[in-house]
Design a protein around this motif. Sequence first.
Motif, mmCIF file in Angstrom:
data_model
loop_
_atom_site.group_PDB
_atom_site.id
_atom_site.type_symbol
_atom_site.label_atom_id
_atom_site.label_comp_id
_atom_site.label_asym_id
_atom_site.label_seq_id
_atom_site.Cartn_x
_atom_site.Cartn_y
_atom_site.Cartn_z
ATOM 1 N N ARG A 180 0.833 -1.212 0.000
ATOM 2 C CA ARG A 180 0.000 0.000 0.000
ATOM 3 C C ARG A 180 0.862 1.254 0.000
ATOM 4 O O ARG A 180 0.547 2.230 -0.682
ATOM 5 C CB ARG A 180 -0.901 0.010 1.231
ATOM 6 C CG ARG A 180 -2.063 -0.917 1.159
ATOM 7 C CD ARG A 180 -2.912 -0.732 2.396
ATOM 8 N NE ARG A 180 -3.936 -1.728 2.494
ATOM 9 C CZ ARG A 180 -4.388 -2.212 3.640
ATOM 10 N NH1 ARG A 180 -3.888 -1.786 4.785
ATOM 11 N NH2 ARG A 180 -5.343 -3.107 3.640
ATOM 12 N N GLN A 181 1.926 1.242 0.770
ATOM 13 C CA GLN A 181 2.832 2.392 0.811
ATOM 14 C C GLN A 181 3.454 2.647 -0.564
ATOM 15 O O GLN A 181 3.611 3.794 -0.971
ATOM 16 C CB GLN A 181 3.934 2.176 1.848
ATOM 17 C CG GLN A 181 3.439 2.107 3.279
ATOM 18 C CD GLN A 181 2.747 3.387 3.691
ATOM 19 O OE1 GLN A 181 1.559 3.563 3.477
ATOM 20 N NE2 GLN A 181 3.500 4.287 4.282
ATOM 21 N N GLN B 210 0.960 4.368 -2.702
ATOM 22 C CA GLN B 210 0.793 5.781 -2.347
ATOM 23 C C GLN B 210 1.875 6.645 -3.000
ATOM 24 O O GLN B 210 1.647 7.818 -3.274
ATOM 25 C CB GLN B 210 0.811 5.959 -0.828
ATOM 26 C CG GLN B 210 -0.391 5.415 -0.124
ATOM 27 C CD GLN B 210 -1.686 6.106 -0.533
ATOM 28 O OE1 GLN B 210 -1.703 7.240 -0.980
ATOM 29 N NE2 GLN B 210 -2.784 5.381 -0.400
ATOM 30 N N ALA B 211 3.040 6.055 -3.234
ATOM 31 C CA ALA B 211 4.151 6.806 -3.825
ATOM 32 C C ALA B 211 4.029 6.934 -5.347
ATOM 33 O O ALA B 211 4.659 7.806 -5.950
ATOM 34 C CB ALA B 211 5.475 6.135 -3.472
ATOM 35 N N LYS C 91 2.684 7.856 -9.044
ATOM 36 C CA LYS C 91 1.960 8.959 -9.672
ATOM 37 C C LYS C 91 1.016 8.347 -10.712
ATOM 38 O O LYS C 91 1.457 7.751 -11.680
ATOM 39 C CB LYS C 91 2.927 9.915 -10.371
ATOM 40 C CG LYS C 91 3.962 10.519 -9.454
ATOM 41 C CD LYS C 91 3.316 11.537 -8.553
ATOM 42 C CE LYS C 91 4.389 12.226 -7.737
ATOM 43 N NZ LYS C 91 4.043 12.402 -6.356
ATOM 44 N N ARG D 35 -5.826 5.257 -8.388
ATOM 45 C CA ARG D 35 -5.266 4.978 -7.054
ATOM 46 C C ARG D 35 -6.178 4.060 -6.248
ATOM 47 O O ARG D 35 -5.737 3.048 -5.714
ATOM 48 C CB ARG D 35 -5.010 6.270 -6.289
ATOM 49 C CG ARG D 35 -4.358 6.037 -4.930
ATOM 50 C CD ARG D 35 -3.979 7.331 -4.236
ATOM 51 N NE ARG D 35 -3.235 8.244 -5.082
ATOM 52 C CZ ARG D 35 -1.926 8.144 -5.338
ATOM 53 N NH1 ARG D 35 -1.239 7.180 -4.807
ATOM 54 N NH2 ARG D 35 -1.326 9.025 -6.106
ATOM 55 N N MET E 140 -5.545 0.116 -5.205
ATOM 56 C CA MET E 140 -5.627 -0.344 -3.814
ATOM 57 C C MET E 140 -6.555 -1.558 -3.703
ATOM 58 O O MET E 140 -6.224 -2.544 -3.041
ATOM 59 C CB MET E 140 -6.148 0.766 -2.905
ATOM 60 C CG MET E 140 -5.178 1.870 -2.673
ATOM 61 S SD MET E 140 -3.832 1.328 -1.623
ATOM 62 C CE MET E 140 -3.085 2.887 -1.273
#
Length: 111
Positions: free
Chosen positions: A59-60, A63-64, A66, A73, A77
């Motif tokens: 998940r991290q 998040q990074a 683009k 996004r 997820m």
Amino acid sequence: MQLRRVFVTMISFALASVAASAQAKELASNDRYMCSWGAGTAARAQELKLAGVSLYAARQKLQAYKFSKAWMRMMAMGITEQTYDSKSRFKPADVRQNFYEECVRYKLARK
């Protein structure tokens, strides 16, 4: 006997044309892009899962990233969480192929 052969041949051609017209439905380029993108996302998630990366770390990483579209996004997820929830140990290429085929089948069924 010859009439029977002609009749069977005509029925065969009729059935083949019906099957061909059912498969002739074409996806819009946007739908094809979405299926392809989702398949790639599922394959990357499977790679991370098989490499032992935790769901939290995956998940991290997401998040990074683009993303070029707003919907990507949250969909990434969701696909990642579903991939991690699955007990499958399939190779990422198999996951990509299966995801794409099922997505296309779903999109065509909605038409």
